[in-house]
Design an enzyme around this catalytic site. Structure first.
Site, mmCIF file in Angstrom:
data_model
loop_
_atom_site.group_PDB
_atom_site.id
_atom_site.type_symbol
_atom_site.label_atom_id
_atom_site.label_comp_id
_atom_site.label_asym_id
_atom_site.label_seq_id
_atom_site.Cartn_x
_atom_site.Cartn_y
_atom_site.Cartn_z
ATOM 1 N N CYS A 154 -18.511 -49.815 8.267
ATOM 2 C CA CYS A 154 -19.795 -50.377 8.669
ATOM 3 C C CYS A 154 -20.876 -50.189 7.607
ATOM 4 C CB CYS A 154 -20.236 -49.713 9.978
ATOM 5 S SG CYS A 154 -21.889 -50.183 10.520
ATOM 6 N N TYR A 169 -23.165 -61.513 8.737
ATOM 7 C CA TYR A 169 -22.649 -61.507 10.114
ATOM 8 C C TYR A 169 -22.978 -62.821 10.819
ATOM 9 C CZ TYR A 169 -21.439 -56.586 9.796
ATOM 10 O OH TYR A 169 -20.854 -55.386 9.440
ATOM 11 N N VAL A 174 -22.048 -50.528 21.741
ATOM 12 C CA VAL A 174 -21.846 -49.157 21.256
ATOM 13 C C VAL A 174 -21.629 -49.242 19.747
ATOM 14 C CG1 VAL A 174 -20.295 -47.183 21.315
ATOM 15 C CG2 VAL A 174 -20.972 -48.309 23.443
ATOM 16 N N VAL A 232 -22.223 -47.764 15.498
ATOM 17 C CA VAL A 232 -22.419 -46.701 14.523
ATOM 18 C C VAL A 232 -23.507 -47.189 13.558
ATOM 19 C CG1 VAL A 232 -20.112 -45.689 14.629
ATOM 20 C CG2 VAL A 232 -20.508 -47.635 13.115
ATOM 21 N N TRP A 270 -15.077 -48.073 18.701
ATOM 22 C CA TRP A 270 -14.863 -47.104 17.629
ATOM 23 C C TRP A 270 -14.105 -45.908 18.192
ATOM 24 C CZ3 TRP A 270 -15.838 -49.265 13.195
ATOM 25 C CH2 TRP A 270 -16.891 -50.185 13.069
ATOM 26 N N GLU A 275 -30.359 -45.982 15.044
ATOM 27 C CA GLU A 275 -30.866 -47.052 14.188
ATOM 28 C C GLU A 275 -30.786 -46.586 12.737
ATOM 29 O OE1 GLU A 275 -31.874 -49.801 12.123
ATOM 30 O OE2 GLU A 275 -31.952 -50.366 14.256
ATOM 31 N N SER A 276 -29.946 -47.252 11.948
ATOM 32 C CA SER A 276 -29.707 -46.782 10.578
ATOM 33 C C SER A 276 -30.976 -46.762 9.739
ATOM 34 C CB SER A 276 -28.636 -47.639 9.908
ATOM 35 O OG SER A 276 -29.081 -48.974 9.735
#
Length: 332
Positions: A64, A194, A130, A132, A97, A147-148
């Site tokens: 990811c 995406y 869900v 990552v 995952w 939240e990255s």
């Protein structure tokens, strides 16, 4: 794709909220608490926890790009001994995952095998996707943030007093320029691949892929004259862009039909990717084998699951970025 519905894992294509008129729309993240050196509120008043060595863990996938941002920042900031790391299997299947072996989520939760268990431990009635990465509190047994974009800023500053490492990837003097790049890079590149790959109509695909390559062309022009996005310093904007570019030729070009050009066809972008990959700590955040297995394993875009043999990527090849003025990282 499968998701949680009122705390129950539901298999099958139930995440219909991400598709509208054949176009992909990313579901917002839900957990937005913060970590600060002393536990005071976050930058926008978010509830915060105190930074402590060994208390927090990143749950990620090397597949990811959003998770890879956080792995890269953890490495760049020298947090390997401060914030733990657990990586999932790269194949995103009917159970979401998953972890190849049971992993410890702290005394309150115990061992888990499925990533969605972190979500239900945090909210027993959680409904939604869900994802990552997850920044997890091992002590309280709950998600701090998923939240990255938030997590990389937490890692950038919250633990400096524990490590003494003052490198700053979001310096005040460059924030306006960093934010100026982050917005279009997210919309047209990070999420653009995406939108192209998951499009279910020709019109949705055409719009996404056109916007993607227009933005790549703009980035190529900018990086022909500037060492990094915000100028002479490596910042979070570069990390956010890099995680998509490093996956492009290996996965998005083939699996997601982003095939007008390769990154290798852009002289400045391809050299830029190699330079950042060769930064200390970055190559360890990249697993091309996971990237290829994971993306080619997405059955609704590649029903056979066959993983392409190529391309051969020589990421250690010398780059030419030294010709441009570069000052490293703020605080170095």
């Amino acid at each position: 794709m499968p998701q949680l519905v009122d705390g129950k894992w539901v298999r099958g294509d139930v995440a219909a909220s991400e598709m509208k008129d054949g176009a992909f729309h990313r579901e917002p993240t839900r957990f937005h608490n913060w970590i600060t050196p002393d536990g005071r509120a976050g930058p926008d008043g978010q509830p915060a926890l105190m930074a402590e060595a060994g208390r927090y863990r990143l749950f990620v996938s090397y597949l990811c790009p959003w998770a890879s941002r956080t792995i890269a920042m953890r490495n760049l900031k020298g947090l390997e001994a401060v914030v733990g790391l657990t990586a999932s299997n790269p194949i995103l299947g009917e159970d979401g995952w998953t972890y190849d072996q049971p992993v410890d989520a702290g005394a309150r939760v115990g061992e888990i095998r499925y990533h969605h268990q972190l979500y239900t431990a945090s909210d027993p009635h959680y409904t939604g996707k869900v994802s990552v990465p997850v920044l997890w509190d091992m002590e309280e047994g709950r998600i701090v943030n998923n939240e990255s974009a938030d997590i990389i800023r937490i890692l950038n500053s919250a633990f400096d007093h524990l490590t003494g490492k003052r490198l700053d990837f979001y310096p005040a003097a460059l924030r306006a320029e960093i934010d100026r790049w982050n917005e279009p890079v997210y919309a047209r590149v990070n999420n653009g691949v995406y939108r192209a790959g998951f499009a279910k109509t020709q019109a949705a695909y055409d719009e996404a892929v056109s916007g993607l390559f227009d933005m790549l062309d703009e980035l190529e022009r900018h990086l022909a004259a500037h060492r990094y996005l915000a100028g002479a310093h490596l910042t979070e904007a570069d990390i956010r862009l890099f995680v998509t570019l490093i996956r492009f030729d290996a996965a998005y070009h083939g699996v997601f039909k982003c095939n007008i050009r390769r990154i290798e066809d852009y002289p400045s972008l391809s050299n830029y990717v190699r330079e950042i990959y060769q930064w200390p700590g970055i190559r360890e955040s990249v697993r091309i084998d996971h990237i290829k297995r994971g993306y080619y394993g997405i059955r609704h875009v590649n029903p056979t699951g066959i993983v392409a043999a190529g391309p051969v990527l020589d990421l250690d090849r010398p780059h030419d970025r030294h010709r441009l003025r570069g000052l490293g990282v703020f605080g170095s």
